[in-house]
Design a protein around this motif. Structure first.
Motif, PDB file in Angstrom:
ATOM      1  N   GLN A   9     -21.426  11.232   1.751  1.00 54.01           N
ATOM      2  CA  GLN A   9     -21.772  10.788   3.096  1.00 54.01           C
ATOM      3  C   GLN A   9     -20.698  11.284   4.060  1.00 54.01           C
ATOM      4  OE1 GLN A   9     -22.193   6.546   3.679  1.00 54.01           O
ATOM      5  NE2 GLN A   9     -23.461   6.826   5.505  1.00 54.01           N
ATOM      6  N   LEU A  10     -21.163  11.816   5.174  1.00 53.34           N
ATOM      7  CA  LEU A  10     -20.283  12.293   6.230  1.00 53.34           C
ATOM      8  C   LEU A  10     -20.735  11.642   7.531  1.00 53.34           C
ATOM      9  CD1 LEU A  10     -20.406  16.087   5.310  1.00 53.34           C
ATOM     10  CD2 LEU A  10     -18.556  14.503   4.774  1.00 53.34           C
ATOM     11  N   VAL A  11     -19.809  11.033   8.251  1.00 57.24           N
ATOM     12  CA  VAL A  11     -20.143  10.346   9.495  1.00 57.24           C
ATOM     13  C   VAL A  11     -19.202  10.830  10.594  1.00 57.24           C
ATOM     14  CG1 VAL A  11     -20.401   8.146  10.657  1.00 57.24           C
ATOM     15  CG2 VAL A  11     -20.961   8.330   8.228  1.00 57.24           C
ATOM     16  N   GLU A  12     -19.790  11.481  11.601  1.00 64.02           N
ATOM     17  CA  GLU A  12     -19.015  11.995  12.724  1.00 64.02           C
ATOM     18  C   GLU A  12     -18.957  10.975  13.858  1.00 64.02           C
ATOM     19  OE1 GLU A  12     -21.611  15.484  11.174  1.00 64.02           O
ATOM     20  OE2 GLU A  12     -21.827  13.352  11.607  1.00 64.02           O
ATOM     21  N   SER A  13     -17.905  11.072  14.646  1.00 67.22           N
ATOM     22  CA  SER A  13     -17.765  10.253  15.851  1.00 67.22           C
ATOM     23  C   SER A  13     -16.840  10.959  16.822  1.00 67.22           C
ATOM     24  CB  SER A  13     -17.212   8.863  15.501  1.00 67.22           C
ATOM     25  OG  SER A  13     -15.929   8.973  14.930  1.00 67.22           O
ATOM     26  N   GLY A  14     -16.802  10.438  18.043  1.00 68.82           N
ATOM     27  CA  GLY A  14     -15.872  10.966  19.025  1.00 68.82           C
ATOM     28  C   GLY A  14     -16.475  11.835  20.104  1.00 68.82           C
ATOM     29  N   GLY A  15     -17.762  12.114  20.011  1.00 66.24           N
ATOM     30  CA  GLY A  15     -18.396  12.921  21.038  1.00 66.24           C
ATOM     31  C   GLY A  15     -18.554  12.155  22.334  1.00 66.24           C
ATOM     32  N   GLY A  16     -19.002  12.880  23.363  1.00 69.98           N
ATOM     33  CA  GLY A  16     -19.219  12.245  24.651  1.00 69.98           C
ATOM     34  C   GLY A  16     -19.359  13.266  25.752  1.00 69.98           C
TER      35      GLY A  16
END
Length: 115
Positions: A2-9
């Motif tokens: 499982q890979l979970v990205e975050s931090g975009g905007g």
């Protein structure tokens, strides 16, 4: 896996963002990790790669000198520091690992560069 990205905007041109990818379900320290991106109407493209120990990095020409990939194997994290962002960097950014010839992807995080 499982890979979970975050931090975009949403960020203005010239701004910065740091994306994170948290991995689970495999031993991250064994594998190279990659970032890709896909802009609307375009194919997914390679952005950056980091070796399992972090000592080797590769970048697409379009981001070289502006983006930095790094990793913290103890925390199962991979980062993409993005500086001097341009409107053409607008895309969904994906974390990737190739494990036993199979590509695994996260759900992606949207980055929009606009004034």
């Amino acid at each position: 896996v499982q890979l979970v990205e975050s931090g975009g905007g949403l960020v203005q041109p010239g701004g910065s963002l740091r994306l994170s990818c948290v991995a689970s379900g495999f031993t991250i320290s064994t594998y190279y990790m990659n970032w890709y991106r896909q802009a609307p109407g375009k194919e997914r493209e390679f952005v950056a790669r980091i070796s399992n120990g972090g000592g080797i990095t590769n970048y697409a020409d379009s981001v070289k000198g502006r983006f930095t990939i790094s990793r913290d194997n103890a925390k199962y994290l991979v980062y993409l520091q993005m500086n001097s962002l341009k409107p053409e960097d607008t895309a969904v950014y994906y974390c990737n690992v190739r494990k036993q010839s199979v590509d695994y992807w996260g759900q992606g995080t949207q980055v929009t560069v606009s004034s």
